[in-house]
Design an enzyme around this catalytic site. Structure first.
Site, PDB file in Angstrom:
ATOM      1  N   HIS A   1     130.791 -45.777  37.423  1.00 37.22           N
ATOM      2  CA  HIS A   1     129.408 -45.298  37.294  1.00 37.22           C
ATOM      3  C   HIS A   1     128.916 -44.539  38.542  1.00 37.22           C
ATOM      4  O   HIS A   1     128.341 -43.461  38.434  1.00 37.22           O
ATOM      5  CB  HIS A   1     128.461 -46.476  37.047  1.00 37.22           C
TER       6      HIS A   1
ATOM      7  N   ARG B   1     140.496 -59.987  15.378  1.00 34.07           N
ATOM      8  CA  ARG B   1     141.491 -60.968  14.922  1.00 34.07           C
ATOM      9  C   ARG B   1     140.848 -62.128  14.149  1.00 34.07           C
ATOM     10  O   ARG B   1     141.534 -62.895  13.496  1.00 34.07           O
ATOM     11  CB  ARG B   1     142.260 -61.512  16.130  1.00 34.07           C
TER      12      ARG B   1
ATOM     13  N   LYS C   1     122.560 -42.347  29.934  1.00 29.74           N
ATOM     14  CA  LYS C   1     121.188 -42.687  30.309  1.00 29.74           C
ATOM     15  C   LYS C   1     120.360 -41.412  30.427  1.00 29.74           C
ATOM     16  O   LYS C   1     120.827 -40.398  30.961  1.00 29.74           O
ATOM     17  CB  LYS C   1     121.176 -43.465  31.640  1.00 29.74           C
TER      18      LYS C   1
HETATM   19  C1  BG6 Z   1     129.061 -52.297  33.114  1.00 27.51           C
HETATM   20  C2  BG6 Z   1     129.632 -53.301  34.070  1.00 27.51           C
HETATM   21  O1  BG6 Z   1     129.894 -51.162  33.056  1.00 27.51           O
HETATM   22  O2  BG6 Z   1     127.772 -51.905  33.565  1.00 27.51           O
HETATM   23  C3  BG6 Z   1     128.720 -54.498  34.196  1.00 27.51           C
HETATM   24  O3  BG6 Z   1     130.912 -53.719  33.612  1.00 27.51           O
HETATM   25  C4  BG6 Z   1     127.312 -54.064  34.567  1.00 27.51           C
HETATM   26  O4  BG6 Z   1     129.214 -55.421  35.158  1.00 27.51           O
HETATM   27  C5  BG6 Z   1     126.829 -52.977  33.633  1.00 27.51           C
HETATM   28  O5  BG6 Z   1     126.463 -55.201  34.480  1.00 27.51           O
HETATM   29  C6  BG6 Z   1     125.517 -52.397  34.119  1.00 27.51           C
HETATM   30  O6  BG6 Z   1     125.008 -51.522  33.148  1.00 27.51           O
HETATM   31  P1  BG6 Z   1     123.438 -51.266  33.017  1.00 27.51           P
HETATM   32  O7  BG6 Z   1     123.320 -50.202  31.996  1.00 27.51           O
HETATM   33  O8  BG6 Z   1     122.821 -52.574  32.609  1.00 27.51           O
HETATM   34  O9  BG6 Z   1     122.983 -50.852  34.377  1.00 27.51           O
END
Ligand code: BG6
Length: 496
Positions: free
Chosen positions: A236, A45, A178
């Protein structure tokens, strides 16, 4: 090769786009992986034009750590592929303007990456369609979270499904990008030695833990509503659990892999009501210190923006009710402002059934462990019992040693700098294997909803833990009352 692939990022000035997506695309470009026919459009925006947007992104890239081996000329080439279009996601006419700007030809591809609030997903898809931008080969990418519960995820998924077929929907979980996460599949299905051990007869318990030292990083409005459970566990951690626990897929191709993952998610034993309080711990960090620096507590955030009910830590004991995993506890844990940044999958095997060594020495026998570390290092370690060298005459003295496969040393030359790089490449190449299918999201929410509901109905609030610790002491009791220890606690004792 198609004449062009237009990669349009909605939320193109936002945090995710500037910290992860554009740097990942830039690294792909620098490393020669971004196909020449890809053009990138930031959409938002704000009042940028192409030049001011390029300057804005150039500044953001300077804050990235790994620009090191990007050549001087790389930015010039990359910025020539980068454009900006002002679009308000709620205004139909802005989408017509976007359509004019893209001027798509029949064989042009369009990828729409929705890095916006999920509430906008449905509207954006509808507007894209009304503007004539959705063709058979148009792909849409949805950032997590898809919904806040099963019901809201269905509303979002239904709205998107009115416009896009499932094969063209890419639901991102960046953990699946990853290197070590994909290596779980290689470890399990490209080696024969683990499969006979990969079951409840040989495995005592599994821990999946993601600890972070960072806090909420300014994302208060999102995090207050989400908390650690929705933010990390529902997405995750359940994806990691599915990869560890799934049956071998027929092929490494999208539906075969996702069919097996969803079976695991559907086999998660429901936890509800009083069982939730017995099998989970919520925490919230109070003031403490990280790396020797004082850190304020969650509720001490400036402007009193924090919600006292939000958990910044969660630990749970879960079970998968199927033949392979019956009786094996899966301890799941994630927290912000923890002692160290560490993500790992820890698999503890059963003890030897009988020790042939003399009592005094056999008391030191420890079960084998396989530790798949994702962060900060990518490493796989197998612990085994080994004889202490020497000429001691009274029996054999034992100690635990690590067989260590440190991937970062091995793959340094080929390593990617961000998990998103893999996933963005897969989107461009139209491969959904590492993306989450609708039924997986819904199975995850089906398990998560009763847990959230029990917490909501409980008078208990999250337990405090000092920033820089390993979470509330009750989280230790969660494992210890079943005769287990969190791996960090075990590693600390082993060091002492
Ligand atoms: C994100 C979350 O999906 O993953 C965050 O919303 C978190 O809160 C992040 O910090 C962690 O990702 P990574 O790859 O740094 O472990």
């Amino acid at each position: 090769m198609n004449s062009s692939c237009n990669f349009v990022i909605f939320g193109g000035t936002g945090d995710l786009a500037t910290r992860k997506l554009l740097p990942s695309l830039y690294y792909l470009h620098c490393d020669g992986y971004l196909p020449g026919h890809v053009k990138i459009y930031g959409v938002g925006r704000s009042d940028y034009n192409d030049d001011s947007y390029r300057n804005f992104i150039a500044d953001k890239l300077k804050q990235c750590e790994s620009l090191g081996n990007c050549k001087e000329t790389s930015w010039q080439e990359f910025s020539a592929r980068l454009f900006y279009q002002k679009v308000d996601g709620t205004k139909t006419e802005d989408f017509s303007q976007l359509g004019k700007r893209l001027a798509l030809k029949e064989d042009n591809e369009l990828v729409c990456y929705l890095s916006t609030s999920p509430n906008l997903f449905g509207d954006i898809c509808r507007h894209l369609n009304e503007a004539g931008l959705v063709k058979n080969n148009t792909r849409v990418v949805l950032e997590k979270p898809v919904g806040h519960c099963l019901k809201s995820s269905r509303i979002i998924n239904d709205a998107v499904a009115k416009i896009f077929v499932e094969e063209n929907i890419f639901r991102i979980d960046h953990y699946l990008g990853k290197e070590t996460v994909q290596n779980i599949l290689a470890l399990r299905f490209a080696n024969s030695m683990f499969e006979p051990l990969w079951n409840s007869r040989e495995i005592d318990h599994v821990q999946i833990s993601i600890s972070e030292t960072v806090g909420v990083e300014g994302r208060w409005s999102y995090y207050n509503d989400s908390g650690a459970f929705r933010d990390m566990v529902q997405s995750h951690i359940l994806q990691l659990l599915a990869l560890v626990a799934m049956e071998p897929p027929r092929h490494f191709e999208p539906d075969a892999v996702r069919n097996e993952k969803v079976k695991v998610l559907r086999s998660l034993r429901p936890i509800s009501g009083a069982q939730v309080l017995r099998n989970s711990i919520r925490g919230q960090y109070s003031a403490g210190s990280i790396d020797g620096q004082p850190v304020p507590g969650y509720l001490e955030a400036e402007g009193n923006v924090a919600n006292p009910q939000t958990e910044t830590f969660v630990a749970l004991r879960a079970h998968i009710d199927n033949w392979r995993w019956a009786g094996v506890p899966f301890y799941l844990r994630s927290g912000k402002r923890m002692s160290s940044r560490n993500s790992e999958i820890y698999i503890q095997f059963k003890e030897v059934p009988y020790s042939i060594f003399s009592k005094s020495n056999s008391s030191t026998l420890r079960p084998n462990k396989l530790i798949i570390q994702l962060q900060p290092e990518e490493a796989i370690t197998l612990t085994i019992m080994n004889k202490v060298p020497g000429l001691a005459q009274k029996g054999i003295e034992m100690r635990e040693v690590d067989l260590n496969l440190n991937l970062s040393a091995e793959v340094r030359k080929e390593t990617r700098r961000m998990a998103y790089q893999r996933l963005l490449m897969d989107i461009i190449h139209n491969d959904t294997t590492l993306f989450v299918r609708r039924d997986e999201v819904e199975a995850a929410w089906t398990w998560a909803d009763p847990i959230l509901e029990a917490w909501q109905n409980s008078a208990e609030t999250p337990k405090p833990y000092a920033a820089g610790s390993w979470g509330p002491s009750a989280a230790y009791a969660l494992t210890e009352k079943h005769g287990h220890s969190w791996h960090d606690e075990y590693a600390r004792k082993r060091k002492d």
